[in-house]
Design a protein around this motif. Sequence first.
Motif, PDB file in Angstrom:
ATOM      1  N   ALA A  10     112.797  42.201  63.005  1.00  0.00           N
ATOM      2  CA  ALA A  10     111.341  42.321  62.921  1.00  0.00           C
ATOM      3  C   ALA A  10     110.876  43.663  63.499  1.00  0.00           C
ATOM      4  O   ALA A  10     109.972  44.307  62.946  1.00  0.00           O
ATOM      5  CB  ALA A  10     110.660  41.164  63.652  1.00  0.00           C
TER       6      ALA A  10
ATOM      7  N   ARG B 108     111.628  46.378  60.977  1.00  0.00           N
ATOM      8  CA  ARG B 108     110.703  46.281  59.852  1.00  0.00           C
ATOM      9  C   ARG B 108     109.342  46.878  60.230  1.00  0.00           C
ATOM     10  O   ARG B 108     108.741  47.626  59.454  1.00  0.00           O
ATOM     11  CB  ARG B 108     110.539  44.824  59.413  1.00  0.00           C
ATOM     12  CG  ARG B 108     109.627  44.656  58.205  1.00  0.00           C
ATOM     13  CD  ARG B 108     109.483  43.219  57.761  1.00  0.00           C
ATOM     14  NE  ARG B 108     108.944  42.387  58.820  1.00  0.00           N
ATOM     15  CZ  ARG B 108     109.578  41.349  59.353  1.00  0.00           C
ATOM     16  NH1 ARG B 108     110.771  41.008  58.949  1.00  0.00           N
ATOM     17  NH2 ARG B 108     109.011  40.644  60.322  1.00  0.00           N
ATOM     18  N   GLU B 109     108.876  46.573  61.428  1.00  0.00           N
ATOM     19  CA  GLU B 109     107.593  47.120  61.890  1.00  0.00           C
ATOM     20  C   GLU B 109     107.642  48.644  61.964  1.00  0.00           C
ATOM     21  O   GLU B 109     106.698  49.315  61.559  1.00  0.00           O
ATOM     22  CB  GLU B 109     107.240  46.534  63.259  1.00  0.00           C
ATOM     23  CG  GLU B 109     106.832  45.076  63.201  1.00  0.00           C
ATOM     24  CD  GLU B 109     106.592  44.477  64.572  1.00  0.00           C
ATOM     25  OE1 GLU B 109     106.636  45.214  65.584  1.00  0.00           O
ATOM     26  OE2 GLU B 109     106.360  43.260  64.635  1.00  0.00           O
TER      27      GLU B 109
ATOM     28  N   ARG C  36     107.479  50.063  58.435  1.00  0.00           N
ATOM     29  CA  ARG C  36     106.134  49.920  57.876  1.00  0.00           C
ATOM     30  C   ARG C  36     105.165  50.930  58.496  1.00  0.00           C
ATOM     31  O   ARG C  36     104.362  51.543  57.798  1.00  0.00           O
ATOM     32  CB  ARG C  36     105.623  48.492  58.057  1.00  0.00           C
ATOM     33  CG  ARG C  36     106.363  47.477  57.178  1.00  0.00           C
ATOM     34  CD  ARG C  36     105.775  46.087  57.338  1.00  0.00           C
ATOM     35  NE  ARG C  36     104.374  46.060  56.946  1.00  0.00           N
ATOM     36  CZ  ARG C  36     103.935  45.935  55.703  1.00  0.00           C
ATOM     37  NH1 ARG C  36     104.789  45.835  54.707  1.00  0.00           N
ATOM     38  NH2 ARG C  36     102.635  45.909  55.448  1.00  0.00           N
TER      39      ARG C  36
ATOM     40  N   ASN D 130     100.269  48.722  57.923  1.00  0.00           N
ATOM     41  CA  ASN D 130     100.139  47.862  59.095  1.00  0.00           C
ATOM     42  C   ASN D 130     101.522  47.387  59.504  1.00  0.00           C
ATOM     43  O   ASN D 130     102.401  47.205  58.651  1.00  0.00           O
ATOM     44  CB  ASN D 130      99.266  46.649  58.799  1.00  0.00           C
ATOM     45  CG  ASN D 130      97.822  47.022  58.563  1.00  0.00           C
ATOM     46  OD1 ASN D 130      97.334  48.018  59.086  1.00  0.00           O
ATOM     47  ND2 ASN D 130      97.142  46.235  57.757  1.00  0.00           N
ATOM     48  N   ALA D 131     101.723  47.138  60.788  1.00  0.00           N
ATOM     49  CA  ALA D 131     103.026  46.675  61.274  1.00  0.00           C
ATOM     50  C   ALA D 131     103.391  45.315  60.680  1.00  0.00           C
ATOM     51  O   ALA D 131     104.550  45.060  60.348  1.00  0.00           O
ATOM     52  CB  ALA D 131     103.028  46.600  62.793  1.00  0.00           C
ATOM     53  N   GLU D 132     102.405  44.442  60.529  1.00  0.00           N
ATOM     54  CA  GLU D 132     102.638  43.112  59.956  1.00  0.00           C
ATOM     55  C   GLU D 132     102.193  43.086  58.497  1.00  0.00           C
ATOM     56  O   GLU D 132     101.089  43.534  58.182  1.00  0.00           O
ATOM     57  CB  GLU D 132     101.869  42.046  60.739  1.00  0.00           C
ATOM     58  CG  GLU D 132     102.412  41.817  62.133  1.00  0.00           C
ATOM     59  CD  GLU D 132     103.831  41.273  62.128  1.00  0.00           C
ATOM     60  OE1 GLU D 132     104.137  40.402  61.275  1.00  0.00           O
ATOM     61  OE2 GLU D 132     104.628  41.716  62.959  1.00  0.00           O
TER      62      GLU D 132
ATOM     63  N   THR E  58     100.678  41.775  54.950  1.00  0.00           N
ATOM     64  CA  THR E  58      99.585  40.874  54.587  1.00  0.00           C
ATOM     65  C   THR E  58      99.837  40.184  53.251  1.00  0.00           C
ATOM     66  O   THR E  58      99.070  39.323  52.849  1.00  0.00           O
ATOM     67  CB  THR E  58      98.256  41.643  54.515  1.00  0.00           C
ATOM     68  OG1 THR E  58      98.401  42.706  53.581  1.00  0.00           O
ATOM     69  CG2 THR E  58      97.883  42.211  55.874  1.00  0.00           C
TER      70      THR E  58
ATOM     71  N   ASP F 138     108.323  41.563  51.838  1.00  0.00           N
ATOM     72  CA  ASP F 138     106.978  42.124  51.811  1.00  0.00           C
ATOM     73  C   ASP F 138     106.855  43.018  50.579  1.00  0.00           C
ATOM     74  O   ASP F 138     107.790  43.137  49.793  1.00  0.00           O
ATOM     75  CB  ASP F 138     106.631  42.848  53.115  1.00  0.00           C
ATOM     76  CG  ASP F 138     107.423  44.123  53.343  1.00  0.00           C
ATOM     77  OD1 ASP F 138     108.189  44.537  52.459  1.00  0.00           O
ATOM     78  OD2 ASP F 138     107.268  44.725  54.419  1.00  0.00           O
TER      79      ASP F 138
ATOM     80  N   LEU G 214     111.601  39.279  54.845  1.00  0.00           N
ATOM     81  CA  LEU G 214     110.803  38.517  55.806  1.00  0.00           C
ATOM     82  C   LEU G 214     111.471  37.198  56.149  1.00  0.00           C
ATOM     83  O   LEU G 214     111.581  36.820  57.304  1.00  0.00           O
ATOM     84  CB  LEU G 214     109.402  38.246  55.255  1.00  0.00           C
ATOM     85  CG  LEU G 214     108.534  39.465  54.963  1.00  0.00           C
ATOM     86  CD1 LEU G 214     107.245  39.027  54.283  1.00  0.00           C
ATOM     87  CD2 LEU G 214     108.247  40.230  56.236  1.00  0.00           C
TER      88      LEU G 214
ATOM     89  N   SER H  40     112.288  32.050  59.526  1.00  0.00           N
ATOM     90  CA  SER H  40     112.167  33.505  59.504  1.00  0.00           C
ATOM     91  C   SER H  40     113.501  34.128  59.873  1.00  0.00           C
ATOM     92  O   SER H  40     114.324  33.529  60.543  1.00  0.00           O
ATOM     93  CB  SER H  40     111.074  33.983  60.459  1.00  0.00           C
ATOM     94  OG  SER H  40     111.484  33.810  61.782  1.00  0.00           O
TER      95      SER H  40
ATOM     96  N   SER I 275     114.161  36.376  61.950  1.00  0.00           N
ATOM     97  CA  SER I 275     114.325  36.550  63.388  1.00  0.00           C
ATOM     98  C   SER I 275     114.845  35.278  64.045  1.00  0.00           C
ATOM     99  O   SER I 275     115.388  35.322  65.145  1.00  0.00           O
ATOM    100  CB  SER I 275     113.019  36.968  64.040  1.00  0.00           C
ATOM    101  OG  SER I 275     112.025  36.004  63.818  1.00  0.00           O
TER     102      SER I 275
END
Length: 84
Positions: free
Chosen positions: A3, A6-7, A10, A16-18, A20, A58, A64, A80, A82
Motif C-alpha cells: 500500500a 502504491r501511494e 500515485r 491522490n494517494a488513495e 477513488t 485502480d 488493490l 486487501s 495488505s
Amino acid sequence: MHAGLREQVRLAEGRNAEPTAAIVDSQSVRAAETVAKTSRGYDAGKNVNGRKRHIVVDTTGLLLIIMVTGAGSGVVPMTSVSEI
C-alpha cells in the motif's frame, strides 16, 4: 508495504494517494489434479473445474485486492493485498 509503494507511485503521477475508482475482473483457471478438491470448484458457464482469481486494480493498473476461490464460488469475500 504494498500500500505504501502504491501511494508513492500515485503521488509521483500527481494523483491522490488513495484511489477513488477501481476496476474489477475475474478469471476461471483450470486446476491440476494435484490441487485439493476442497479448494476447487466448477464454473458451469466456462466449463472449468478449478479456481477463480478475482482482481481489483485502480485506474492506473496498480493492484488493490486479490482473492482466489473455487471456480464455482458465487460469494467472494474481498481481502486487501495488505492483509495477505
